[in-house]
Design an enzyme around this catalytic site. Structure first.
Site, short mmCIF file in Angstrom:
data_model
loop_
_atom_site.label_atom_id
_atom_site.label_comp_id
_atom_site.label_asym_id
_atom_site.label_seq_id
_atom_site.Cartn_x
_atom_site.Cartn_y
_atom_site.Cartn_z
N HIS A 125 95.91 -28.65 -15.95
CA HIS A 125 95.22 -28.82 -14.67
C HIS A 125 95.65 -30.09 -13.94
CE1 HIS A 125 92.74 -25.40 -15.56
NE2 HIS A 125 92.43 -25.92 -16.74
N ARG A 185 69.75 -26.96 -12.75
CA ARG A 185 70.45 -27.43 -13.94
C ARG A 185 69.43 -27.56 -15.05
NH1 ARG A 185 72.52 -32.75 -11.09
NH2 ARG A 185 74.19 -32.35 -12.54
N ARG A 204 59.02 -42.39 -1.83
CA ARG A 204 59.49 -41.00 -1.84
C ARG A 204 58.39 -40.06 -2.27
NH1 ARG A 204 65.77 -40.68 -2.39
NH2 ARG A 204 66.13 -42.61 -1.27
N PRO A 223 81.36 -36.82 -15.69
CA PRO A 223 81.33 -38.20 -16.12
C PRO A 223 80.21 -38.91 -15.37
CG PRO A 223 83.46 -37.64 -15.16
CD PRO A 223 82.57 -36.48 -14.97
N GLU A 224 79.41 -39.63 -16.10
CA GLU A 224 78.38 -40.46 -15.49
C GLU A 224 78.86 -41.90 -15.59
OE1 GLU A 224 74.39 -39.26 -16.65
OE2 GLU A 224 75.18 -37.40 -17.47
N LYS A 261 79.54 -43.83 -9.45
CA LYS A 261 80.59 -43.02 -10.07
C LYS A 261 81.86 -42.99 -9.22
CE LYS A 261 76.76 -40.24 -11.71
NZ LYS A 261 76.01 -39.00 -11.43
#
Length: 322
Positions: free
Chosen positions: A110, A305, A190, A2-3, A61
């Site tokens: 689950h 990914r 960065r 989930p984002e 999140k």
DNA sequence: AACGCGACCTGCGAGC
DNA sequence: TGCTCGCAGGTCGCGT
């Protein structure tokens, strides 16, 4: 998994069901889901039973419920000192769900943790945490003062307190207090690729692998574009793209490909129909096709990914430059 | 200090 | 049928 849109869908659903209710009992079916609660399942349950849920708030999140009426503070607290503010924290990880269920509904395969709530007219009595991969979890955390206006996110009542475990998380692009100037300044400082920066929750939160690819596609930027060469207009374009795609996804109830990603009522969102990049390997780039060109979307490994790009409108940067 | 990798988990579908 | 492999939407902690 989930984002931001999916977590916000859960937050909105949850708030109307649990605010003001008291947790009457806690069943921990799999202690691995409490990995981040250092004091163990008994401490977790003991501190929650009798607590009242004040709200459901979010930062990136991370989702948490500030609590009232938690049991006595620890023995080493000074007499008369107010108990520290505490919250029940939830992170959905890759596959976590928070579901409101009636007691008669059979346990999910689950199911990891069940919270029984005080009865309320017409409302389900259980809040269940279900998680296949166990990357998510629940834990108790302190709420600490923050001078930045509180959790923000889209909380109804932003408190000037933030969950300690989420205090390193930056604001998300939909947060009214999000500062583009701060984001851009830190981004330029960065030395990394743009997608890695977009996924860094300490720089900008809420964006995950799907929405990063969607935002990059929309902004016509390659995932490896060096952040220290990004012009202000480029950064603004990709941020606006992220905002648009997440706003649209939120309106659609989130993105989901399968039953793993659901709201608190167990329903899936419909945004997957609107994806332009993610999962489209081998298919035509929609924007190129609209311009009469043929370009096939490709999938590449990046950060362990998948990243989906159009080779024509998102060209790979050459020799560190645009 | 910041970057980038591996670890943490289960389950599914593809291919042999 | 059953095995192995690769894949899945996230975060943390470690080594460099």
């Amino acid at each position: 998994m989930p984002e931001l849109p999916e977590v916000e869908v859960v937050r909105r659903g949850l708030v109307s069901w649990v605010r003001g209710r008291t947790i009457t009992a806690v069943d921990v079916l799999d202690p691995r889901s409490l990995r981040r609660h250092a004091l163990g399942p008994e401490d977790f349950a003991g501190n929650l039973e009798g607590a009242r849920v004040l709200d459901v708030v979010r930062r990136g999140k991370f989702l948490w419920m500030p609590l009232a009426d938690t049991p006595a503070p620890s023995a080493d607290a000074a007499p008369g000192e107010p108990a520290p503010a505490v919250a029940l924290m939830a992170h959905l990880g890759m596959s976590g769900q928070l579901l409101m269920q009636d007691p008669g509904v059979p346990d999910e395969k689950h199911l990891k943790v069940r919270l029984r709530l005080s009865p309320a007219l017409g409302m389900p009595e259980q809040l269940r945490f279900v998680d296949q991969r166990i990357f998510g979890g629940l834990f108790l955390t302190s709420l600490i003062p923050t001078d930045d206006g509180g959790p923000g996110g889209l909380a109804e009542t932003p408190l000037p307190l933030i969950a300690e475990e989420a205090s390193h998380i930056a604001r998300d692009p939909l947060d009214p207090y999000f500062s583009f100037d701060t984001f851009y300044r830190r981004l330029r400082a960065r030395k990394t690729g743009l997608k890695r920066a977009l996924l860094d929750q300490g720089l900008v939160s809420g964006i995950g692998n799907i929405y990063a690819d969607e935002a990059l596609w929309k902004a016509r930027l390659h995932y490896a574009r060096p952040t220290d060469t990004l012009r202000r207009a480029d950064a603004l374009r990709v941020l606006d793209a992220a905002r648009e795609v997440m706003t649209d996804a939120l309106a659609a109830g989130g993105t989901s490909f399968d039953s793993l990603y659901v709201n608190v009522n167990g329903a899936s969102g419909y945004f997957d129909r609107s994806l332009n990049a993610y999962g489209r390997e081998g298919q035509e780039c929609k924007r190129c096709a609209a311009a009469g060109l043929v370009s096939i979307m490709r999938r590449e490994q990046f950060m362990n990914r998948s990243s989906y790009t159009c080779p024509v409108c998102q060209p790979r940067p050459r020799n560190g430059r645009w």
